[in-house]
Design an enzyme around this catalytic site. Structure first.
Site, PDB file in Angstrom:
ATOM      1  CD  GLU A 141       1.670  -5.964   6.278  1.00  0.00           C
ATOM      2  OE1 GLU A 141       1.095  -6.146   5.196  1.00  0.00           O
ATOM      3  OE2 GLU A 141       2.588  -6.707   6.702  1.00  0.00           O
ATOM      4  CB  ALA A 169      -0.921   0.002   1.217  1.00  0.00           C
ATOM      5  CD  GLU A 185      -1.567  -8.867   3.432  1.00  0.00           C
ATOM      6  OE1 GLU A 185      -2.131  -9.210   4.474  1.00  0.00           O
ATOM      7  OE2 GLU A 185      -1.631  -7.703   2.964  1.00  0.00           O
ATOM      8  N   GLY A 190       1.247  -5.809   1.443  1.00  0.00           N
ATOM      9  CA  GLY A 190       0.187  -6.277   0.556  1.00  0.00           C
ATOM     10  C   GLY A 190       0.715  -6.947  -0.698  1.00  0.00           C
TER      11      GLY A 190
END
Length: 222
Positions: free
Chosen positions: A92, A24, A72, A69
């Site tokens: 994170e 992000a 992910e 992300g």
């Protein structure tokens, strides 16, 4: 892609050299209020779920950074191939966050609970060789001068899948994914249901005929 019967395998690669997906944009996130952040992350989680639910095999070609992300996204794929120089991590916690797009659920299912906790708690970044040693990626390859070594290996892997019976591969993916969520007795029942759907296919008959006739099968996905 979900409804295109011509699609047999989906490969995810980046058009940006040295970066698979950096996660992000935290500068953008900083402009959001709490409600907007929650909505944004929910949309991301839904996107990853949609990728994971694609009926055909998916391969992530990790030729550079796959952080937050970005990792992910790779975890939502069935298979992962990485350049040895690639950097991966659920980072994170180093930013006051926790993985919110499936990382806390998919990483332990891939590498085991202990390693997943260590990687998430520390926010550590690992390279392709380390990722391979812990089973996070299926293959690791030395990076080439074009910077697309993982993509080339992913294509080779996809070409191994392409000749196989498409419907059987789809049913195999479904049986594995659903079976991993339940006890083994329920998983056996799921396998039985998937197998039953495959029995009446023309491809199964073709596979048997090709074996008898000592030739390569010509599968059509029906």
């Amino acid at each position: 892609l979900r409804f295109d019967e011509q699609v047999r395998v989906v490969v995810f690669k980046s058009e940006v050299k040295g970066v698979f997906c950096a996660g992000a944009d935290l500068k953008e996130r900083a402009q959001m209020d709490d409600a907007e952040v929650g909505h944004f992350v929910k949309r991301l989680r839904n996107l990853m779920d949609e990728i994971a639910a694609l009926p055909v095999p998916t391969i992530a070609a990790i030729d550079g950074y796959a952080l937050g992300g970005g990792l992910e996204l790779a975890l939502a794929c069935d298979l992962r191939v990485a350049a040895s120089s690639a950097k991966m991590g659920l980072i994170e916690t180093t930013r006051g966050l926790l993985p919110g797009a499936g990382g806390t659920q998919r990483l332990p299912r891939v590498v085991g609970i202990g390693l997943a906790k260590e990687l998430i708690f520390t926010g550590r970044q690992i390279d392709g060789e380390e990722a391979f040693s812990m089973g996070l990626v299926n293959h690791t390859v030395p990076q080439n001068s074009e910077g697309d070594a993982a993509y080339q290996r992913a294509l080779a892997l996809a070409k191994e899948i392409l000749p196989q019976a498409p419907f059987a591969v789809k049913m195999g993916k479904l049986a594995i994914n659903r079976g991993m969520e339940v006890d083994i007795a329920s998983g056996m029942a799921i396998e039985g249901m998937c197998y039953a759907q495959n029995i009446p296919t023309r491809d199964r008959q073709e596979g048997m005929a090709a074996f008898r006739e000592k030739r390569l099968p010509r599968f059509i996905g029906k």
